[in-house]
Design an enzyme around this catalytic site. Structure first.
Site, PDB file in Angstrom:
ATOM      1  N   THR A 117     -54.761  22.219  32.496  1.00 54.97           N
ATOM      2  CA  THR A 117     -54.791  22.592  33.925  1.00 54.97           C
ATOM      3  C   THR A 117     -55.956  23.546  34.201  1.00 54.97           C
ATOM      4  OG1 THR A 117     -52.391  22.485  33.954  1.00 54.97           O
ATOM      5  CG2 THR A 117     -53.414  23.627  35.796  1.00 54.97           C
ATOM      6  N   THR A 167     -50.591  27.885  35.307  1.00 54.83           N
ATOM      7  CA  THR A 167     -50.799  26.882  34.257  1.00 54.83           C
ATOM      8  C   THR A 167     -49.804  27.152  33.144  1.00 54.83           C
ATOM      9  OG1 THR A 167     -52.321  26.205  32.487  1.00 54.83           O
ATOM     10  CG2 THR A 167     -52.650  28.397  33.364  1.00 54.83           C
ATOM     11  N   GLY A 168     -49.427  26.073  32.409  1.00 60.45           N
ATOM     12  CA  GLY A 168     -48.478  26.281  31.316  1.00 60.45           C
ATOM     13  C   GLY A 168     -47.459  25.170  31.277  1.00 60.45           C
ATOM     14  N   HIS A 169     -46.248  25.493  30.854  1.00 59.97           N
ATOM     15  CA  HIS A 169     -45.186  24.487  30.710  1.00 59.97           C
ATOM     16  C   HIS A 169     -44.657  24.105  32.096  1.00 59.97           C
ATOM     17  CE1 HIS A 169     -41.257  22.753  29.594  1.00 59.97           C
ATOM     18  NE2 HIS A 169     -41.871  22.426  28.469  1.00 59.97           N
ATOM     19  N   GLY A 170     -45.077  22.961  32.592  1.00 61.76           N
ATOM     20  CA  GLY A 170     -44.870  22.601  33.994  1.00 61.76           C
ATOM     21  C   GLY A 170     -43.431  22.619  34.462  1.00 61.76           C
ATOM     22  N   ARG A 202     -44.307  11.084  35.186  1.00 64.23           N
ATOM     23  CA  ARG A 202     -43.862  12.491  35.211  1.00 64.23           C
ATOM     24  C   ARG A 202     -44.736  13.286  36.155  1.00 64.23           C
ATOM     25  NH1 ARG A 202     -46.670  17.490  33.674  1.00 64.23           N
ATOM     26  NH2 ARG A 202     -45.087  19.030  33.077  1.00 64.23           N
ATOM     27  N   ILE A 203     -44.114  14.104  36.986  1.00 67.93           N
ATOM     28  CA  ILE A 203     -44.833  14.976  37.918  1.00 67.93           C
ATOM     29  C   ILE A 203     -44.510  16.415  37.537  1.00 67.93           C
ATOM     30  CG2 ILE A 203     -45.048  15.691  40.333  1.00 67.93           C
ATOM     31  CD1 ILE A 203     -44.315  12.783  41.091  1.00 67.93           C
ATOM     32  N   GLY A 204     -45.514  17.246  37.414  1.00 67.34           N
ATOM     33  CA  GLY A 204     -45.301  18.626  36.960  1.00 67.34           C
ATOM     34  C   GLY A 204     -45.343  19.618  38.106  1.00 67.34           C
ATOM     35  N   ASP A 205     -45.720  20.850  37.804  1.00 71.06           N
ATOM     36  CA  ASP A 205     -45.714  21.936  38.801  1.00 71.06           C
ATOM     37  C   ASP A 205     -46.941  21.900  39.703  1.00 71.06           C
ATOM     38  OD1 ASP A 205     -47.032  22.750  36.212  1.00 71.06           O
ATOM     39  OD2 ASP A 205     -47.700  24.355  37.512  1.00 71.06           O
TER      40      ASP A 205
END
Lengths: 134, 170
Positions: free
Chosen positions: A1, A52-55, A29-32
């Site tokens: 990210t 940024t990071g673990h979504g 898959r859709i993240g943050d």
């Protein structure tokens, strides 16, 4: 990210975040990142945040908006960023990072992961880092 | 107001081999964004330009160099927000465009909606004049290796980049 937060000469704040997501993610898959309040938030009256990071963890915690609300309640950019990132990691275990600018141009950078690449320019001076305590 | 820009290039267990490329990329992105601000440009244009710079760079998980899904494909997403009026634009499940952030900016300015995904985001991008690229042109060797590593381990790390292994990071 990747992400950016800017304050322009008219006092306007803007935030942009872009990502490929997570290696090995499920198709679809859709993240943050595209979720306003989790990956990205901007409000001229308070400031702007890119995360940024673990979504899945960031979006459960609404990390970007959490930082904005802490600043709205009087915390400075650095303290708000640290409190929210550490709060998320404590509550949900996974790690993340965030960059923040307050409406006055104060900077906040914090990450609970091992590294986060960052850089900022203020009063024409360039600052950058990737490890903790840089 | 003193124009200021801050950028990040991703959080995680970044291996030492990627540190120099990442630092070079975030410094360049900050300089590109600051140039727009110092010429009186808007914060929106500055953050888009900074992110476009990193979407071009294989050291970053965005645009070219994005990580891969289980089928070995790139599926990207982006969002952009304007603090003046809280206006937003976002896209997801983007597969064949190099700059998702620029499409997201167009959603902010040219769409009554906030978030477009998949086929709809593609149709919108084509309608707004964005040129598609071959999906495989977005795939870097590093991303392919990262997927292979994931398929060996079979589980996600606690972060975005790399496994939660004790890499060279102290």
């Amino acid at each position: 990210t990747v992400g950016a937060v800017a304050l322009d000469c008219k006092g306007h704040i803007a935030v942009a975040t872009s990502t490929g997501g997570m290696s090995g993610k499920a198709v679809g898959r859709i993240g943050d990142t595209p979720q306003i309040g989790s990956g990205t938030y901007a409000d001229d009256y308070i400031g702007g945040v890119s995360t940024t990071g673990h979504g899945e963890t960031i979006l459960k915690y609404c990390l970007a908006h959490s930082i904005i609300k802490l600043m709205e309640n009087g915390k400075d950019a650095s303290t708000a960023t640290k409190m929210a990132v550490e709060g998320m990691t404590k509550r949900l275990n996974n790690t993340a990072g965030a960059i923040t600018l307050s409406k006055n141009g104060d900077v906040g950078i914090h990450f609970s992961s091992q590294r986060l690449a960052w850089a900022y320019i203020k009063s024409n001076k360039l600052f950058y880092g990737i490890n903790h305590d840089e | 107001m003193v124009p200021t820009i801050i950028v990040h290039g991703g959080a995680g267990d970044i291996p030492g081999s990627r540190v120099e490329g990442k630092l070079k990329g975030v410094k360049l992105a900050a300089v590109i964004g600051q140039r727009i601000l110092s010429e009186g440009g808007s914060a929106l244009d500055a953050v888009e330009a900074a992110v476009v710079s990193m979407e071009n760079d294989e050291y970053f998980n965005a645009g070219y160099g994005s990580v891969l899904n289980l089928r070995g494909e790139v599926e990207m997403e982006a969002s952009i927000m304007c603090g003046k009026d809280l206006n937003v634009g976002a896209v997801t499940l983007i597969k064949e465009f190099l700059h998702p952030i620029s499409i997201a900016h167009k959603v902010l300015t040219d769409s009554p909606h906030s978030l477009l995904g998949g086929e709809g985001a593609k149709l919108f991008a084509l309608e707004k004049g964005f040129s598609p690229v071959p999906p495989e042109s977005l795939i870097s060797e590093h991303a392919r290796a990262a997927l292979n590593s994931f398929l060996e381990h079979g589980e996600f790390g606690r972060t975005e980049i790399g496994m939660d292994t004790k890499s060279d990071v102290g």
